[in-house]
Scaffold this active site. Structure first.
Site, short mmCIF file in Angstrom:
data_model
loop_
_atom_site.label_atom_id
_atom_site.label_comp_id
_atom_site.label_asym_id
_atom_site.label_seq_id
_atom_site.Cartn_x
_atom_site.Cartn_y
_atom_site.Cartn_z
N GLN A 89 0.81 -1.22 0.00
CA GLN A 89 0.00 0.00 0.00
C GLN A 89 0.85 1.27 0.00
O GLN A 89 0.42 2.32 0.50
CB GLN A 89 -0.96 0.00 1.19
N SER A 90 2.03 1.19 -0.56
CA SER A 90 2.94 2.34 -0.58
C SER A 90 2.38 3.51 -1.41
O SER A 90 2.01 3.33 -2.58
CB SER A 90 4.28 1.90 -1.15
N ASN A 91 2.36 4.68 -0.80
CA ASN A 91 1.98 5.89 -1.55
C ASN A 91 3.06 6.26 -2.55
O ASN A 91 2.78 6.78 -3.62
CB ASN A 91 1.78 7.06 -0.58
N GLN A 92 4.30 6.00 -2.17
CA GLN A 92 5.41 6.33 -3.07
C GLN A 92 5.36 5.47 -4.33
O GLN A 92 5.66 5.94 -5.42
CB GLN A 92 6.75 6.16 -2.35
N SER A 93 4.95 4.21 -4.17
CA SER A 93 4.80 3.35 -5.36
C SER A 93 3.72 3.92 -6.27
O SER A 93 3.89 4.01 -7.49
CB SER A 93 4.42 1.92 -4.95
#
Ligand SMILES: *Cc1c(COP(=O)(O)O)cnc(C)c1O
Length: 344
Positions: A89-93
């Site tokens: 759930q990475s925002n950076q991804s």
């Protein structure tokens, strides 16, 4: 805290920032929201929220501002692939994938197979939507295999975590200038500032404040458990490099950084009771949407400090909302679980 002498004027600092190449991604300035119902409910200080969740692109967040600086070299130098590997759930991804789509590059995500990778939702859904090649892996070494394969194919790979590292902190020196101008326009002198940060947002804000001679308690909340003293020393090291890149006559030590790992609870991405309470309280007093992984934990820390009497009603605290909104949807069950008004 006593006011220190500024080492540079806001105008001169802006000029130094303009020497770095920069993409145009974010809708700036982001709003600064007053939260009277929340302050009233807590019987606490005036609370202003700097809406970095509203940077615009692809559901926003602090990475949009960071990437304006940190991914600029990849575009300028003609890289082929933007890579990122982290939690599912990475925002950076999500923003790595969004940026690759916008610039016509390939995006490769190496996400962890974790508690929030099934069913596909939130940030992971968006990674797919933006056309990223998504790998979900159980072990970190598998990421190296993916990188190795791309390099063997002759692709130039830009890792948005490690490449342009210091530029991410530079972006939040600029973020501080923006915030400070807004506060001055409203004639507000804040006493404290809360931010959820691993490194960059925290470092950039502290360097910006010190450069302008602004006395301000900056409270950094880490999304992961940590040794606070070691972390503060690490942040000071990054800050010294950033100060050097901006030709600022400043030296930082661990004493310049207040960073708390305890609010992360059992681990990165693991919901805590305080984070859940913060998500619900912000939504029900100000219609403000927090996320369980980052901003909920930092907001929970601020609530705790207010309840402990660390802030008085006549003071003003700024909460920097760093985004993370899409992850909320992958935590629906956990957020509602202990919630008495849950629809049944
Ligand atoms: C990535 C992220 C952070 C931490 O960012 P830093 O670059 O370590 O300051 C905080 N909040 C959200 C929502 C994020 O996605």
């Amino acid at each position: 805290m006593a006011a220190a002498k500024p080492v540079v004027s806001a105008e001169a600092l802006k000029t130094r920032l303009e020497r770095f190449s920069r993409l145009s991604l974010a809708d700036l300035p982001t709003p600064l929201l007053d939260c009277p119902r929340l302050s009233g409910k807590l019987g606490g200080p005036r609370i202003l929220v700097k809406r970095e969740d509203l940077t615009g692109m692809a559901f926003g967040g602090n990475k949009v501002r960071e990437f304006e600086y940190s991914v600029a070299p990849a575009i300028r130098e003609g890289y082929d692939v933007l890579l990122h590997g982290a939690a599912s759930q990475s925002n950076q991804s999500r923003l790595t994938a969004a940026l690759a789509a916008r610039y016509g590059l390939k995006a490769v995500m190496v996400g962890r197979r974790d508690a929030h990778s099934r069913p596909v939702n939130g940030n992971l859904l968006l990674d797919h939507l933006f056309g990223a090649e998504v790998h979900l892996v159980d072990r970190a070494e598998e990421k190296d295999r993916v990188i190795g394969r791309l390099k063997a194919e002759g692709q130039r790979v830009y890792n948005t975590s490690t490449d342009g590292y210091y530029l991410r902190s530079i972006s939040y020196v600029d973020g501080f200038l923006e915030l400070w101008a807004q506060l001055r326009d409203r004639d507000v002198r804040p006493d404290g500032l809360y931010v959820c940060s691993g490194v960059h947002t925290h470092v950039g804000l502290v360097v910006g404040a010190r450069a302008l001679g602004v006395p301000l308690r900056v409270v950094g909340i880490s999304p992961s458990p940590q040794d606070d003293e070691k972390d503060a020393a690490n942040l000071a090291g990054v800050a010294n490099t950033v100060a050097e890149m901006l030709a600022l006559d400043l030296t930082f030590t661990g004493d310049d950084f207040e960073s708390h790992g305890a609010f992360a609870g059992d681990g990165y991405g693991v919901l805590t009771d305080a984070s859940r309470e913060a998500v619900l309280l912000a939504a029900r007093t100000e219609a403000l949407i927090l996320d369980p992984v980052y901003t909920g934990k930092a907001f929970g820390a601020m609530i705790r400090h207010i309840r402990e009497g660390q802030w008085r009603p006549e003071q003003t605290v700024v909460f920097v909302h760093t985004g993370g909104t899409p992850a909320l949807f992958a935590y629906a069950e956990e957020i509602l679980d202990s919630n008495p008004s849950r629809p049944r």
